[in-house]
Design a protein around this motif. Structure first.
Motif, short mmCIF file in Angstrom:
data_model
loop_
_atom_site.label_atom_id
_atom_site.label_comp_id
_atom_site.label_asym_id
_atom_site.label_seq_id
_atom_site.Cartn_x
_atom_site.Cartn_y
_atom_site.Cartn_z
N LYS A 9 -12.76 -2.65 15.97
CA LYS A 9 -12.79 -4.10 16.15
C LYS A 9 -12.14 -4.78 14.95
O LYS A 9 -12.30 -4.31 13.83
CB LYS A 9 -14.23 -4.56 16.32
CG LYS A 9 -14.90 -3.82 17.46
CD LYS A 9 -16.02 -4.58 18.05
CE LYS A 9 -16.53 -3.86 19.27
NZ LYS A 9 -17.98 -3.97 19.40
N GLY A 68 -16.43 1.54 4.41
CA GLY A 68 -16.85 1.08 5.73
C GLY A 68 -15.90 0.10 6.39
O GLY A 68 -16.23 -0.49 7.41
N ALA A 69 -14.67 -0.04 5.82
CA ALA A 69 -13.72 -0.99 6.42
C ALA A 69 -13.05 -0.39 7.66
O ALA A 69 -12.42 -1.10 8.43
CB ALA A 69 -12.68 -1.39 5.40
N GLY A 70 -13.15 0.91 7.81
CA GLY A 70 -12.57 1.55 8.98
C GLY A 70 -11.28 2.32 8.68
O GLY A 70 -10.52 2.64 9.60
N LYS A 71 -11.06 2.67 7.40
CA LYS A 71 -9.82 3.37 7.03
C LYS A 71 -9.76 4.75 7.67
O LYS A 71 -8.76 5.12 8.30
CB LYS A 71 -9.72 3.51 5.50
CG LYS A 71 -9.77 2.20 4.76
CD LYS A 71 -9.70 2.38 3.27
CE LYS A 71 -10.89 3.11 2.67
NZ LYS A 71 -12.16 2.36 2.79
N SER A 72 -10.84 5.52 7.51
CA SER A 72 -10.85 6.87 8.08
C SER A 72 -10.76 6.79 9.59
O SER A 72 -10.04 7.58 10.22
CB SER A 72 -12.12 7.62 7.68
OG SER A 72 -12.27 7.59 6.29
N MET A 73 -11.45 5.82 10.15
CA MET A 73 -11.43 5.63 11.60
C MET A 73 -10.01 5.40 12.11
O MET A 73 -9.57 6.01 13.10
CB MET A 73 -12.23 4.38 11.93
CG MET A 73 -13.52 4.61 12.67
SD MET A 73 -14.25 3.01 13.01
CE MET A 73 -14.50 3.16 14.76
N GLU A 119 -9.68 9.57 0.77
CA GLU A 119 -10.14 9.46 -0.63
C GLU A 119 -9.07 10.03 -1.56
O GLU A 119 -9.32 10.94 -2.35
CB GLU A 119 -11.46 10.22 -0.84
CG GLU A 119 -12.50 10.10 0.25
CD GLU A 119 -13.06 8.70 0.42
OE1 GLU A 119 -12.75 7.84 -0.41
OE2 GLU A 119 -13.77 8.46 1.40
N ASN A 156 -10.48 3.83 -1.74
CA ASN A 156 -11.16 2.61 -2.16
C ASN A 156 -10.39 2.08 -3.36
O ASN A 156 -9.74 2.85 -4.06
CB ASN A 156 -12.61 2.93 -2.57
CG ASN A 156 -13.42 3.50 -1.43
OD1 ASN A 156 -14.06 4.54 -1.57
ND2 ASN A 156 -13.40 2.84 -0.30
N1 LIG Z 1 -13.30 -2.15 12.50
C1 LIG Z 1 -14.37 -1.48 12.89
N2 LIG Z 1 -14.78 -1.52 14.17
C2 LIG Z 1 -15.86 -0.83 14.56
N3 LIG Z 1 -16.60 -0.04 13.74
C3 LIG Z 1 -16.24 0.06 12.47
C4 LIG Z 1 -15.10 -0.64 11.97
N4 LIG Z 1 -14.96 -0.36 10.66
C5 LIG Z 1 -15.96 0.49 10.36
N5 LIG Z 1 -16.72 0.74 11.42
C6 LIG Z 1 -17.94 1.58 11.43
O1 LIG Z 1 -18.14 2.01 10.11
C7 LIG Z 1 -18.12 3.43 10.03
C8 LIG Z 1 -17.36 3.87 8.79
O2 LIG Z 1 -15.99 3.62 8.94
P1 LIG Z 1 -14.93 4.49 8.16
O3 LIG Z 1 -15.48 5.81 7.85
O4 LIG Z 1 -13.65 4.44 8.86
O5 LIG Z 1 -14.83 3.64 6.81
P2 LIG Z 1 -13.92 3.91 5.57
O6 LIG Z 1 -13.11 2.66 5.36
O7 LIG Z 1 -13.20 5.16 5.71
O8 LIG Z 1 -15.00 3.98 4.40
P3 LIG Z 1 -15.01 4.86 3.05
O9 LIG Z 1 -14.15 4.12 2.08
O10 LIG Z 1 -16.42 4.85 2.61
O11 LIG Z 1 -14.49 6.20 3.38
C9 LIG Z 1 -17.48 3.91 11.31
O12 LIG Z 1 -17.97 5.14 11.71
C10 LIG Z 1 -17.84 2.81 12.29
O13 LIG Z 1 -19.11 3.05 12.83
#
Ligand SMILES: Nc1ncnc2c1ncn2[C@@H]1O[C@H](COP(=O)(O)OP(=O)(O)OP(=O)(O)O)[C@@H](O)[C@H]1O
Ligand SMILES: [Mg+2]
Length: 510
Positions: free
Chosen positions: A194, A220-225, A302, A345
């Motif tokens: 989203k 938790g911004a969704g980078k890995s996702m 990372e 990060n």
């Molecule tokens: N844009 C988004 N839409 C929906 N869910 C999200 C979104 N961003 C993060 N999430 C939720 O947060 C969780 C963590 O996201 P993710 O692992 O991609 O974060 P990250 O940016 O890689 O964080 P980190 O820096 O800690 O590795 C996901 O599993 C999901 O549940």
């Protein structure tokens, strides 16, 4: 009389012909293997002796010499078991020499004479085709060999007895057939993410032109996702790419059931990965993650947590598309034209640059963390993107309508435009804009006067390196291709330049 069997040694992804010679001599009863073999080969004599014994064939009370020629070429692996056993069977008169001279042989033996699958069957089968030979390999590797061509004569027995029976004509082995892996596993879809529209757009541009991309943002911004959803928008491999990718997978023993797949590789090594794991090599030369990501994506999550030496090793392959492994006793290159997607990060605590946040360590938190990534590596990142934290309001929105399949269609059409353009120029070896260099780049990405002025001014204002300048041009070409435009407009150039701007949280620490 010297009996012979043909096999191969692997150097990079090349299978070099090796002649296995076996001879019984009068003298003290023993069994020697000579010809620069490694430990697996010296142990091979025990497996061969036991396997022959298991099928009721004892070695005569003579001196047995097996030579692996050329003697100055280092040889590794357990695939020499079968050619050694076959050469001995030929020396014993069990197999006629003219039969064996028509095949290239590869396979590991277990003590009861069963044949076990080995790595590298596909490159070996290609060598067999080039030498106009057939191929003898274990049953479980047969499907893999079948990819080398329909004309290749393949014998893929389960054990030594089946093979001998086939030679004697009492049992006929059927030729294995090539199979494509069934892609029933659904890939994660971009419509699960989203908000982050800018990041999705950047991912689409990166996929369209095969550009390297760095995402910076808070936890938790969704980078890995986002990165994990890249495979869902990439076009399938074409037949030539599929063979290239499978040769490397075969050498690493990663081809499951000898089935090839059209899915682009997506490799995500952990940040504790060592140099040999990433580049290849080690005690035994083996392709690393970079080679396994050939024609696909190498995802480094990372990024600053990787060892600095490992990160620096990325620099050359990112430009040349080849990983060079040089050791004292060998020197090989692996094709490694991967697309790097990296995530990080902005600082150790992860929140530098976030409104209202001050790191406990002050500016040092970001400076120390980001200094682990060298300038030259950053300079190679075509798309550098800041991801903001996702707000609760974004998460409560309904799921986006656009799915990965919609984006994949646009990416595929942009890639087709690129492939066609390169093929018109007679440059069939090039596929994506990211691979265009020098004159080719000038030809495919000409700018009008206004575009030229914009790029020149921006290059000065942003202090772009020559590499940065060319990388902006390539990205702009991909953006224009996504838009179906022949010419690179100012709009396309402006978007490409925006991706080149260092993310604000990275500039904090600069
Ligand atoms: N844009 C988004 N839409 C929906 N869910 C999200 C979104 N961003 C993060 N999430 C939720 O947060 C969780 C963590 O996201 P993710 O692992 O991609 O974060 P990250 O940016 O890689 O964080 P980190 O820096 O800690 O590795 C996901 O599993 C999901 O549940
Ligand atoms: Mg993450």
């Amino acid at each position: 009389m010297t009996a012979r069997a043909a096999t191969v040694a692997f150097q990079g992804i090349e299978a070099v012909p090796v002649d296995v010679q076996a001879q019984f001599l009068n003298g003290q009863v023993n069994f020697h293997i000579v010809g620069l073999g490694d430990k697996a080969i010296s142990e091979s004599k025990e497996r061969v002796r036991a396997a022959l014994h298991a099928i009721g064939l004892g070695l005569p009370g003579k001196r047995l010499i097996v030579n692996l020629s050329p003697a100055d070429l280092p040889k590794e692996g357990s695939h020499y078991d079968l050619p050694i056993a076959m050469a001995i069977l030929s020396a014993l008169g069990v197999i006629p020499p003219d039969f064996l001279s028509r095949y290239l042989v590869l396979g590991e033996l277990s003590l009861d004479g069963t044949l076990l699958p080995v790595s590298g069957v596909l490159p070996a089968a290609m060598t067999a085709v080039a030498q106009d030979l057939g191929m003898i390999c274990p049953k479980l590797s047969g499907r893999e060999a079948a990819w080398a061509g329909e004309k290749l004569d393949i014998l893929a027995p389960e054990n030594l007895v089946q093979l001998i029976n086939h030679v004697k004509g009492t049992q006929v082995l059927s030729r294995p057939t090539a199979h494509l892996a069934v892609l029933d596993q659904k890939l994660p879809d971009l419509n699960e993410i989203k908000g982050q529209e800018a990041a999705k757009r950047a991912l689409e541009v990166a996929a369209a032109g095969g550009h390297h991309m760095l995402m910076v943002g808070p936890p938790g911004a969704g980078k890995s996702m986002l990165a994990q959803r890249m495979p869902s928008i990439l076009p399938p491999l074409d037949p030539r790419e599929m063979l290239d990718v499978s040769m490397i997978a075969s050498l690493s023993g990663e081809l499951k059931d000898g089935q090839l797949t059209k899915r682009r590789p997506f490799r995500a090594p952990h940040h504790s990965a060592s140099m040999p794991a990433l580049v290849g090599g080690g005690i035994r030369p083996k392709p690393g993650e970079m080679a396994l990501a050939h024609h696909g994506v190498l995802f480094l999550d990372e990024l600053p947590e990787f060892q600095p030496r490992v990160l620096e090793a990325l620099r050359q392959p990112m430009e040349t598309g080849e990983a060079l492994v040089a050791r004292a006793n060998y020197h090989v290159t692996y094709p490694s034209r991967f697309q790097l997607i990296a995530a990080m990060n902005p600082c150790k605590c992860g929140l530098a640059g976030e409104p209202g946040h001050t790191c406990r360590l002050g500016l040092r938190c970001a400076t120390d963390y980001q200094s682990r990534i060298s300038g030259p590596l950053l300079d190679r990142m075509d798309i550098q993107l800041e991801l903001p934290a996702v707000r609760a309001t974004d998460l409560s929105l309904p799921a986006p309508k656009e799915s990965s399949a919609d984006i994949a269609r646009r990416v595929a059409s942009a890639r087709n435009i690129q492939a066609l353009r390169f093929s018109v120029l007679g440059l069939d070896h090039l596929r994506t804009n990211a691979q265009a260099d020098g004159e080719v780049l000038d030809t495919i990405a000409p700018l009008d006067t206004a575009g030229m002025a914009l790029l020149r001014d921006a290059a000065e204002a942003m202090n772009l390196s020559a590499r940065g300048y060319h990388r902006v041009l390539r990205v702009a070409r991909s953006i224009a291709d996504l838009a179906g435009s022949d010419h690179i407009m100012r709009l396309h150039l402006a978007e490409a330049l925006s991706y080149r701007q260092r993310p604000a949280s990275m500039r904090l620490a600069a």
